[in-house]
Scaffold this motif. Structure first.
Motif, PDB file in Angstrom:
ATOM      1  N   HIS A  54     -38.955 -10.160 -27.855  1.00  0.00           N
ATOM      2  CA  HIS A  54     -38.685 -11.131 -26.796  1.00  0.00           C
ATOM      3  C   HIS A  54     -39.037 -10.571 -25.413  1.00  0.00           C
ATOM      4  CE1 HIS A  54     -36.576 -13.571 -29.754  1.00  0.00           C
ATOM      5  NE2 HIS A  54     -35.855 -12.520 -30.081  1.00  0.00           N
ATOM      6  N   GLU A  81     -47.975 -21.737 -30.965  1.00  0.00           N
ATOM      7  CA  GLU A  81     -47.154 -21.693 -29.748  1.00  0.00           C
ATOM      8  C   GLU A  81     -45.845 -22.448 -29.942  1.00  0.00           C
ATOM      9  OE1 GLU A  81     -49.835 -23.145 -26.777  1.00  0.00           O
ATOM     10  OE2 GLU A  81     -50.559 -21.127 -26.276  1.00  0.00           O
ATOM     11  N   VAL A  82     -45.910 -23.582 -30.638  1.00  0.00           N
ATOM     12  CA  VAL A  82     -44.698 -24.349 -30.918  1.00  0.00           C
ATOM     13  C   VAL A  82     -43.747 -23.535 -31.794  1.00  0.00           C
ATOM     14  CG1 VAL A  82     -43.777 -26.359 -32.151  1.00  0.00           C
ATOM     15  CG2 VAL A  82     -45.758 -26.614 -30.642  1.00  0.00           C
ATOM     16  N   GLU A 132     -42.217 -20.642 -29.748  1.00  0.00           N
ATOM     17  CA  GLU A 132     -41.316 -21.105 -28.686  1.00  0.00           C
ATOM     18  C   GLU A 132     -39.898 -21.300 -29.220  1.00  0.00           C
ATOM     19  OE1 GLU A 132     -41.115 -24.611 -25.255  1.00  0.00           O
ATOM     20  OE2 GLU A 132     -42.606 -24.698 -26.863  1.00  0.00           O
ATOM     21  N   LYS A 133     -39.772 -21.670 -30.473  1.00  0.00           N
ATOM     22  CA  LYS A 133     -38.451 -21.875 -31.080  1.00  0.00           C
ATOM     23  C   LYS A 133     -37.659 -20.575 -31.146  1.00  0.00           C
ATOM     24  CE  LYS A 133     -39.950 -25.757 -33.962  1.00  0.00           C
ATOM     25  NZ  LYS A 133     -40.177 -26.235 -35.353  1.00  0.00           N
ATOM     26  N   ASP A 150     -38.115 -18.140 -28.785  1.00  0.00           N
ATOM     27  CA  ASP A 150     -38.174 -17.566 -27.439  1.00  0.00           C
ATOM     28  C   ASP A 150     -39.114 -16.365 -27.397  1.00  0.00           C
ATOM     29  OD1 ASP A 150     -37.545 -17.461 -24.731  1.00  0.00           O
ATOM     30  OD2 ASP A 150     -35.911 -16.033 -25.041  1.00  0.00           O
ATOM     31  N   LYS A 153     -43.037 -15.104 -26.408  1.00  0.00           N
ATOM     32  CA  LYS A 153     -44.128 -15.485 -25.517  1.00  0.00           C
ATOM     33  C   LYS A 153     -45.493 -15.111 -26.122  1.00  0.00           C
ATOM     34  CE  LYS A 153     -41.170 -14.710 -21.506  1.00  0.00           C
ATOM     35  NZ  LYS A 153     -40.920 -13.859 -20.310  1.00  0.00           N
TER      36      LYS A 153
END
Length: 283
Positions: free
Chosen positions: A235, A254-255, A258-259, A261, A263
């Protein structure tokens, strides 16, 4: 002349450069995975490319980054083969994750570096050395999120009658799905993992179909949880990706991250261009 090679199981990208990074020639050969190929087949694949065979005595250095080179035994085997072929070159063999690391962070930034192509891999790069939490057992047991895993899902879905009928009909039209043909490619031909990965193109083409979307989401989830989350600092640093699966499914990737956290950093189809910058900066 320096030869830089980024090899997966399916194909290998070759670039010859001078000391200033000027490109002398580029070419592509079949993949050179020592886990699945014998010496004779490796030599045949080199001989079949004119630019490689014609310039083999001009090479002073060979930097080979390849799938299947994660153990000392495989590195030593491939180094021996290359030294016989490129008789005047200093040979350096690295696992393919180093190509991804150097290609995405040529100045040595700390990052987590992942490969999502025919196979999959994930490492933490501290700026100099790669650190892995998971020892790969190969495409049969592992390779979450990879092209060969997608191919496996599609074949199983088709043969277990789980694939929607309209999708199955198009699948039949695009591929030879005769059982004997499939089994021949899986059990008799070299690179069965690369054969399975050929079906990933179909999945990517239909990535918005609910059936395909679920396969992609499930595999991305498994890759994040089984690979990336092994690193406590996932993270805190960027996570870079290399490979055709990552490149063509960047939005889905990316989706998925993102869940958690996480990058996403650079997403490259292939690291070879970044390798030129790295080898010019680190002569």
């Amino acid at each position: 002349m320096k030869l830089l090679v980024d090899s997966g199981s399916t194909k290998a990208d070759w670039i010859a450069i001078d000391d200033n990074g000027k490109v002398i020639f580029t070419t592509q050969s079949l993949g050179l995975n020592p886990e699945v190929l014998e010496e004779e087949e490796i030599i045949n694949r080199l001989d079949n490319k004119f630019d490689i065979s014609h310039n083999k005595d001009k090479a002073t250095h060979l930097f080979f980054y390849g799938a299947g080179c994660g153990t000392d035994r495989m590195k030593d085997f491939l180094t021996s083969v290359f030294k016989k072929y490129f008789t005047k070159a200093i040979v350096s063999v690295y696992e393919d994750t180093y190509a991804a690391a150097f290609g995405t962070t040529p100045r040595g930034e700390q990052a987590i570096v992942c490969i999502l192509g025919t196979g999959s891999n994930c490492s933490y790069f501290d700026g100099k050395v790669l650190h892995q939490k998971v020892q790969s057992l190969g495409y049969i047991a592992m390779d979450d999120g990879s092209g060969n895993r997608f191919g496996r899902h599609l074949l199983r879905g088709y043969y277990f009658n789980k694939m929607p009928m309209d999708l199955a009909k198009e699948f039949e039209e695009e591929y030879n799905l005769e059982p004997d043909y499939i089994k021949h490619n899986l059990y008799k031909e070299p690179n069965p993992n690369a054969y399975l990965a050929t079906f990933a193109k179909f999945l990517i083409k239909h990535k918005d179909n609910d059936y395909c979307k679920k396969i992609i989401q499930d595999e991305m989830k498994d890759f994040v949880e089984n690979y990336i989350l092994q690193f406590e600092n996932c993270h805190d640093v960027l996570v870079h990706f290399v490979g055709s699966i990552a490149f063509y499914l960047k939005d889905e990737l990316e989706v998925a991250l993102e869940k958690y956290d996480i990058k996403v950093g650079n997403v490259l189809r292939r690291p070879i261009d970044g390798l030129i910058a790295y080898h010019v900066l680190n002569k």
